[in-house]
Write an enzyme that holds these catalytic residues in place. Structure first.
Site, short mmCIF file in Angstrom:
data_model
loop_
_atom_site.label_atom_id
_atom_site.label_comp_id
_atom_site.label_asym_id
_atom_site.label_seq_id
_atom_site.Cartn_x
_atom_site.Cartn_y
_atom_site.Cartn_z
N PHE A 123 1.34 34.72 48.51
CA PHE A 123 -0.07 35.48 48.46
C PHE A 123 0.13 36.50 48.40
CE2 PHE A 123 -2.30 38.47 51.92
CZ PHE A 123 -3.07 37.58 51.60
N LYS A 167 1.95 48.67 51.12
CA LYS A 167 1.88 48.37 52.86
C LYS A 167 2.79 50.49 53.67
CE LYS A 167 1.16 43.55 53.64
NZ LYS A 167 1.12 43.49 54.04
N ASP A 169 6.00 41.17 42.90
CA ASP A 169 5.14 41.99 44.42
C ASP A 169 6.03 42.25 45.22
OD1 ASP A 169 2.98 41.97 46.43
OD2 ASP A 169 1.96 40.65 46.03
#
Ligand SMILES: Cc1ncc(COP(=O)(O)O)c(C=O)c1O
Length: 404
Positions: free
Chosen positions: A145, A259, A230
């Site tokens: 993801f 984030k 990531d």
């Protein structure tokens, strides 16, 4: 009757009426928050065990971050990158130092950081590695993801995320996650990068077998391929280290961050890499109106300073052991398996008992907010400011839900 008294049902109806249904939120309407706690429009309090998918690692409204935001709001909020502002260099330098890299390229959302990483890797491939024009490929993992853009969903293996969004961007090879031989076999002379989450968050906090990440590092070095980690969800303290890669002593060529970098206040993402990689970009080849804006930089500088103390990584590591002990005690009592790294846990509930969604609804009724990933798997990612007692409270609520 209850509908007339409580504000939540009407607020849920309004939200459903006026928005595209691209999410399926729990029927909880939050109006304020502090630390690890949320309060809804009816005054009910909830322990936050999702922390904005790790965007709130430092808790809600951390005083140092809020103060930085307020001070910056009163001075300067946006310039665009057409001019330089006085928060920019400090942010880039301090983040680069945290990452042990030469350069930082700031963007806004996680998906933009991923897109940036892909563009940089391709340009590096053509200009440095000598890949023939238009032939660059990137190796990615099953169950990945990395976000929601058309290019990123092109290499998703989740049909919900991918179906009907074609035509798809070519140039990606998907291999099983955790299988080093498959990854090595997928690399050829046109491969410019391997793009991986060091722990797959959305997949249910899937930790690859020990030795996998160092193996990937070695293969990438041997084959002249960039290793792009990531760390948008796994990084910045979540797993009990600054980066999830740190647990295995691995240093990727490129970190993708997002984030928590925005302190739960503003969207901030970034790519960090050395100048032999990020240096391939020249003026006009990439950018973002809001990327690296003064408000974002002012908040993110404080985020980096919080992380530079090591306190949050330590908390995550120590409290994570308490969380692990609590959750492992529930294996065989409604849980089939748990995976824990720091304050990040994937729980597989016995599917004959309930779905992950049902478990989250029942947890919410007991004042704990968590999120299912898929099937009967749920994820816990509380803010790193959570206390021991609050962890015990979350585990006790889960035990009740599983026993009910
Ligand atoms: C590992 C990873 N990469 C990228 C993203 C995309 O970030 P954003 O939603 O900010 O675009 C996410 C979001 O959940 C993520 O978990």
């Amino acid at each position: 009757m209850v509908d007339d008294i409580l504000r939540t049902p009407g607020a849920v109806r309004d939200a459903e009426r006026w928005t595209a249904h691209n999410y399926h939120p729990l029927p909880v309407v939050i109006s304020s928050a502090e630390g690890a706690w949320l309060t809804d429009v009816d005054g009910k309090r909830y322990l936050d065990c999702l922390a904005g998918y790790s965007a709130l690692n430092f808790g809600h409204r951390h005083p140092q971050l809020i103060a930085a935001a307020h001070a910056q709001l009163d001075r300067l909020t946006l310039t665009s990158r057409a001019f330089i502002h006085d928060q920019f260099a400090d942010f880039c330098r301090e983040l680069a130092e945290l990452c042990g890299k030469d350069l930082v390229l700031p963007m806004n959302t996680g998906a933009e950081a991923v897109e940036t990483g892909i563009k940089v890797a391709r340009k590096w491939g053509y200009q440095v590695k000598g890949v023939p024009a238009g032939q660059a490929t990137i190796v990615v993992a099953e169950g990945n993801f990395h976000g929601r853009t058309t290019t990123i969903v092109s290499f998703s293996t989740d049909e919900d995320a991918r179906a009907d969004f074609g035509p798809y961007t070519p140039g990606f090879t998907v291999v099983p996650y955790g299988d080093l031989d498959a990854l090595a076999a997928a690399i050829d002379e046109n491969t410019v990068a391997v793009l991986l989450e060091p722990i797959q968050g959305e997949q249910g906090v899937v930790v690859p077998p020990e030795g996998y990440l160092p193996g990937v590092r070695q293969v990438c070095t041997d084959r002249n391929v960039l290793f792009i980690a990531d760390e948008i969800q796994s990084g910045l303290g979540r797993t009990g280290a600054t980066f999830a890669c740190d647990h295995e002593g691995v240093v990727p060529d490129m970190y993708l961050l997002g984030k928590a970098l925005g302190g739960g206040i503003v969207p901030v993402s970034a790519v960090a890499a050395n100048s032999d990689v990020l240096g391939v970009l020249k003026p006009g080849q990439h950018g973002s109106t809001f990327g690296g804006n003064p408000l974002a930089c002012a908040v993110a500088i404080e985020v980096v300073r919080l992380l530079a103390t090591g306190e949050f990584q330590r908390r995550s590591s120590e409290l994570g052991e308490r969380l692990r002990a609590g959750l492992e005690g529930l294996v065989g009592k409604g849980l089939v398996a748990v995976r824990v790294r720091g304050l990040w846990a994937g729980l597989d509930i016995d599917p004959t008992l309930m779905s992950g969604r049902e478990a989250c609804e029942r947890l919410a009724a007991r004042g704990v907010l968590a999120k299912d990933t898929h099937g009967s798997t749920i994820r816990l990612a509380p803010p790193l400011v959570i206390s021991e007692e609050e962890i015990d409270l979350a585990v006790a609520a889960l035990a009740e839900v599983l026993a009910a």
